[in-house]
Design a protein around this motif. Sequence first.
Motif, PDB file in Angstrom:
ATOM      1  N   PHE A 153      -3.644   8.128   5.158  1.00  7.07           N
ATOM      2  CA  PHE A 153      -3.055   6.794   5.306  1.00  7.07           C
ATOM      3  C   PHE A 153      -2.097   6.541   4.142  1.00  7.07           C
ATOM      4  O   PHE A 153      -2.538   6.395   3.000  1.00  7.07           O
ATOM      5  CB  PHE A 153      -4.169   5.741   5.345  1.00  7.07           C
ATOM      6  CG  PHE A 153      -3.657   4.329   5.300  1.00  7.07           C
ATOM      7  CD1 PHE A 153      -2.644   3.898   6.148  1.00  7.07           C
ATOM      8  CD2 PHE A 153      -4.198   3.411   4.411  1.00  7.07           C
ATOM      9  CE1 PHE A 153      -2.169   2.595   6.109  1.00  7.07           C
ATOM     10  CE2 PHE A 153      -3.735   2.098   4.363  1.00  7.07           C
ATOM     11  CZ  PHE A 153      -2.718   1.695   5.216  1.00  7.07           C
TER      12      PHE A 153
ATOM     13  N   ASP B 113      -0.209   4.201   2.329  1.00  8.12           N
ATOM     14  CA  ASP B 113      -0.054   2.756   2.160  1.00  8.12           C
ATOM     15  C   ASP B 113       1.211   2.507   1.344  1.00  8.12           C
ATOM     16  O   ASP B 113       1.543   3.302   0.466  1.00  8.12           O
ATOM     17  CB  ASP B 113      -1.290   2.223   1.420  1.00  8.12           C
ATOM     18  CG  ASP B 113      -1.506   0.758   1.711  1.00  8.12           C
ATOM     19  OD1 ASP B 113      -0.681   0.167   2.426  1.00  8.12           O
ATOM     20  OD2 ASP B 113      -2.502   0.204   1.207  1.00  8.12           O
ATOM     21  N   GLU B 114       1.885   1.392   1.610  1.00  4.07           N
ATOM     22  CA  GLU B 114       3.140   1.064   0.915  1.00  4.07           C
ATOM     23  C   GLU B 114       4.107   2.243   0.974  1.00  4.07           C
ATOM     24  O   GLU B 114       4.699   2.644  -0.026  1.00  4.07           O
ATOM     25  CB  GLU B 114       2.882   0.680  -0.555  1.00  4.07           C
ATOM     26  CG  GLU B 114       1.902  -0.439  -0.758  1.00  4.07           C
ATOM     27  CD  GLU B 114       2.292  -1.705  -0.002  1.00  4.07           C
ATOM     28  OE1 GLU B 114       3.452  -1.824   0.448  1.00  4.07           O
ATOM     29  OE2 GLU B 114       1.424  -2.572   0.174  1.00  4.07           O
TER      30      GLU B 114
ATOM     31  N   ALA C 247      -5.725   0.510   9.789  1.00  5.67           N
ATOM     32  CA  ALA C 247      -5.626   1.972   9.696  1.00  5.67           C
ATOM     33  C   ALA C 247      -7.027   2.585   9.815  1.00  5.67           C
ATOM     34  O   ALA C 247      -7.244   3.559  10.537  1.00  5.67           O
ATOM     35  CB  ALA C 247      -4.981   2.367   8.371  1.00  5.67           C
TER      36      ALA C 247
ATOM     37  N   SER D  15       1.401  -9.033   3.172  1.00  8.77           N
ATOM     38  CA  SER D  15       0.305  -8.667   2.292  1.00  8.77           C
ATOM     39  C   SER D  15      -0.978  -9.412   2.692  1.00  8.77           C
ATOM     40  O   SER D  15      -0.930 -10.603   3.004  1.00  8.77           O
ATOM     41  CB  SER D  15       0.702  -9.025   0.861  1.00  8.77           C
ATOM     42  OG  SER D  15      -0.329  -8.654   0.012  1.00  8.77           O
TER      43      SER D  15
ATOM     44  N   PRO E  96      -6.882   7.355   2.025  1.00  7.39           N
ATOM     45  CA  PRO E  96      -5.783   6.419   1.766  1.00  7.39           C
ATOM     46  C   PRO E  96      -5.021   6.817   0.495  1.00  7.39           C
ATOM     47  O   PRO E  96      -5.634   7.251  -0.476  1.00  7.39           O
ATOM     48  CB  PRO E  96      -6.496   5.080   1.548  1.00  7.39           C
ATOM     49  CG  PRO E  96      -7.930   5.399   1.337  1.00  7.39           C
ATOM     50  CD  PRO E  96      -8.168   6.864   1.535  1.00  7.39           C
TER      51      PRO E  96
ATOM     52  N   LYS F 289      -3.768  -4.508   6.857  1.00  6.77           N
ATOM     53  CA  LYS F 289      -3.137  -3.242   7.269  1.00  6.77           C
ATOM     54  C   LYS F 289      -4.079  -2.054   7.051  1.00  6.77           C
ATOM     55  O   LYS F 289      -4.203  -1.184   7.907  1.00  6.77           O
ATOM     56  CB  LYS F 289      -1.820  -3.018   6.494  1.00  6.77           C
ATOM     57  CG  LYS F 289      -0.762  -4.064   6.843  1.00  6.77           C
ATOM     58  CD  LYS F 289       0.562  -3.765   6.190  1.00  6.77           C
ATOM     59  CE  LYS F 289       0.546  -3.984   4.684  1.00  6.77           C
ATOM     60  NZ  LYS F 289       0.274  -5.371   4.285  1.00  6.77           N
ATOM     61  N   GLU F 290      -4.751  -2.067   5.912  1.00  6.57           N
ATOM     62  CA  GLU F 290      -5.665  -0.937   5.659  1.00  6.57           C
ATOM     63  C   GLU F 290      -6.849  -0.972   6.629  1.00  6.57           C
ATOM     64  O   GLU F 290      -7.294   0.063   7.122  1.00  6.57           O
ATOM     65  CB  GLU F 290      -6.156  -0.968   4.203  1.00  6.57           C
ATOM     66  CG  GLU F 290      -7.138   0.146   3.950  1.00  6.57           C
ATOM     67  CD  GLU F 290      -7.210   0.593   2.497  1.00  6.57           C
ATOM     68  OE1 GLU F 290      -6.430   0.100   1.665  1.00  6.57           O
ATOM     69  OE2 GLU F 290      -8.072   1.445   2.212  1.00  6.57           O
TER      70      GLU F 290
ATOM     71  N   ALA G 112       1.747   2.391   6.280  1.00  6.71           N
ATOM     72  CA  ALA G 112       1.842   0.924   6.318  1.00  6.71           C
ATOM     73  C   ALA G 112       2.839   0.447   5.286  1.00  6.71           C
ATOM     74  O   ALA G 112       3.081   1.116   4.276  1.00  6.71           O
ATOM     75  CB  ALA G 112       0.469   0.306   6.019  1.00  6.71           C
ATOM     76  N   THR G 113       3.422  -0.692   5.564  1.00  8.54           N
ATOM     77  CA  THR G 113       4.313  -1.296   4.581  1.00  8.54           C
ATOM     78  C   THR G 113       4.429  -2.791   4.861  1.00  8.54           C
ATOM     79  O   THR G 113       4.269  -3.223   5.994  1.00  8.54           O
ATOM     80  CB  THR G 113       5.716  -0.652   4.627  1.00  8.54           C
ATOM     81  OG1 THR G 113       6.543  -1.277   3.655  1.00  8.54           O
ATOM     82  CG2 THR G 113       6.369  -0.771   5.985  1.00  8.54           C
TER      83      THR G 113
ATOM     84  N   ASP H 202      -2.066   5.194  -2.043  1.00  8.44           N
ATOM     85  CA  ASP H 202      -1.207   4.042  -2.315  1.00  8.44           C
ATOM     86  C   ASP H 202       0.083   4.546  -2.957  1.00  8.44           C
ATOM     87  O   ASP H 202       0.129   4.812  -4.155  1.00  8.44           O
ATOM     88  CB  ASP H 202      -1.943   3.066  -3.246  1.00  8.44           C
ATOM     89  CG  ASP H 202      -1.133   1.807  -3.458  1.00  8.44           C
ATOM     90  OD1 ASP H 202       0.050   1.791  -3.063  1.00  8.44           O
ATOM     91  OD2 ASP H 202      -1.673   0.838  -4.016  1.00  8.44           O
TER      92      ASP H 202
END
Length: 469
Positions: A256, A258-259, A197, A189, A213, A193-194, A298-299, A215
């Motif tokens: 994107f 995310d998580e 991207a 964290s 993006p 990551k963002e 992403a994770t 989430d």
Amino acid sequence: MIAADTVPVNAPTPETNLLNLLIVEDERTVRECCRDVARSLGFSTFLSETRDEASRILESANIDVVLLDLRLPNGSGVEILREIRRRRPEAVTIVMTGFATVQSAVQAMKLGAYDYITKPFNFEELRMELERVTSHLKLTAENRLLREQLRSQQGFGQLVGHAPEMEKLYRIIAKAAHSTHPVLILGESGTGKELVARSIHFAGPNKDKPFIPVDCGSLVPTLIESELFGYVRGAFTGAVRSKEGLLATAEGGTLFLDEVGELPIDLQAKLLRAIQEREIRPVGGTRAMPINVRILAATNRDLDAAVSQGTFRRDLYFRLNVLTLRIPPLRERKSDIPLLLGTFLDKINRSTAMQHTVGDDALRLMLNYDWPGNVRELENCIERACTTCSLPTIHVTDLPSQVRDFQAQAAAPEPVDGPAAITPLDELEKQAILHAIQVLDGDKLEAARRLGIGKTTLYRKLKEYGTAV
Ligand SMILES: Nc1ncnc2c1ncn2[C@@H]1O[C@H](COP(=O)(O)OP(=O)(O)OP(=O)(O)O)[C@@H](O)[C@H]1O
Ligand SMILES: [Mg+2]
């Protein structure tokens, strides 16, 4: 809907060169021979027999290399060449021509073709030609990266950092930006990551198209499907009009995720289908809609473990994982801390009257601290310190308690007894030096005098500890 003839379906392999190759050839045997050679070199291949097919592919896919038969039945090879120049000016075209038409190959080169290869050719000749093109493209990507770096001396785009791990990351980002394959971005964290991207999207040819993006962790599970795929009017109670999904909104650009590890398992299957078939079916709808969207995910979770536990689909994992980018945690690139601090301070100082700087003592502690929240924690830490500190120089006492407590813990190790309690002399010396500097409020000259060592020795020691500032 145009699908890649070969879509990588496996975890990254050294064979994947991340380049898309279009073959325009009306003779089936030649077409297939080209495809086999290109695949063996790791290209994703797209095949077409006619000008119309070739146009559609050029419009919908990021083609890097074209193998073009100049003598298509209706004489349209030259037209396609013009179209490539218009639609994909960065693509490299190799024209394939019979001996009798070398003349037109020369004309083709004038129209921007990179090279020509005379028919009949064998596997080896084509292989060598494609290898040459690959190195050419690699060099172009690297030059582009260098230009990018010159533009931002501090890193890549908005990413700040010069540590070797970051330089490596920038190189991969520059390459990934010019491919269309999914990328899985891994990192703790707050590692950025963002930001990575965004860098992939904005360094690529579709930077003017949307970057959307999503989430996956914060969306209500029951709403994710309609958010991603959209819905038609009447699909469910309250759906008074149809709504476009985020996959459609991102058309031509990047979605994107995310998580992505938080995505419910039933939606994972739907997402996989959408990526594989390049089409979506809105909730309640009967018609599939074609999409042309790049997927980045992403994770900070261990997806390997999630796959073993059955909470993440293996096939989706492989599909997203064509290329993996690992962002190093800040504690593994502490040499970037001063640069990051400088960048954040500049930003803060631009909007406040007081011009803050970081004192030696605070910087030393920041270089020692492990930053479990990574760059985000560093950014928050300096922002808070600037808000609370009424003087221009930020000292240890202005830093948040978790950072100060870290110093206290380091200074007071747990009492232990027996052989384990023996501390090496080097360590005792280090503790004595750091302690002296701290209690003297960062005054190194005075610390050296009181410790009875020369100031050069003190600086050398600090350098050895990685705390020289
Ligand atoms: N290399 C970097 N250079 C400059 N700023 C950075 C860098 N890495 C991260 N940041 C900043 O740190 C903050 C966190 O970055 P980001 O949101 O991209 O991290 P993340 O990995 O997505 O975090 P999370 O897992 O919590 O979502 C942002 O404000 C971003 O601008
Ligand atoms: Mg994030």
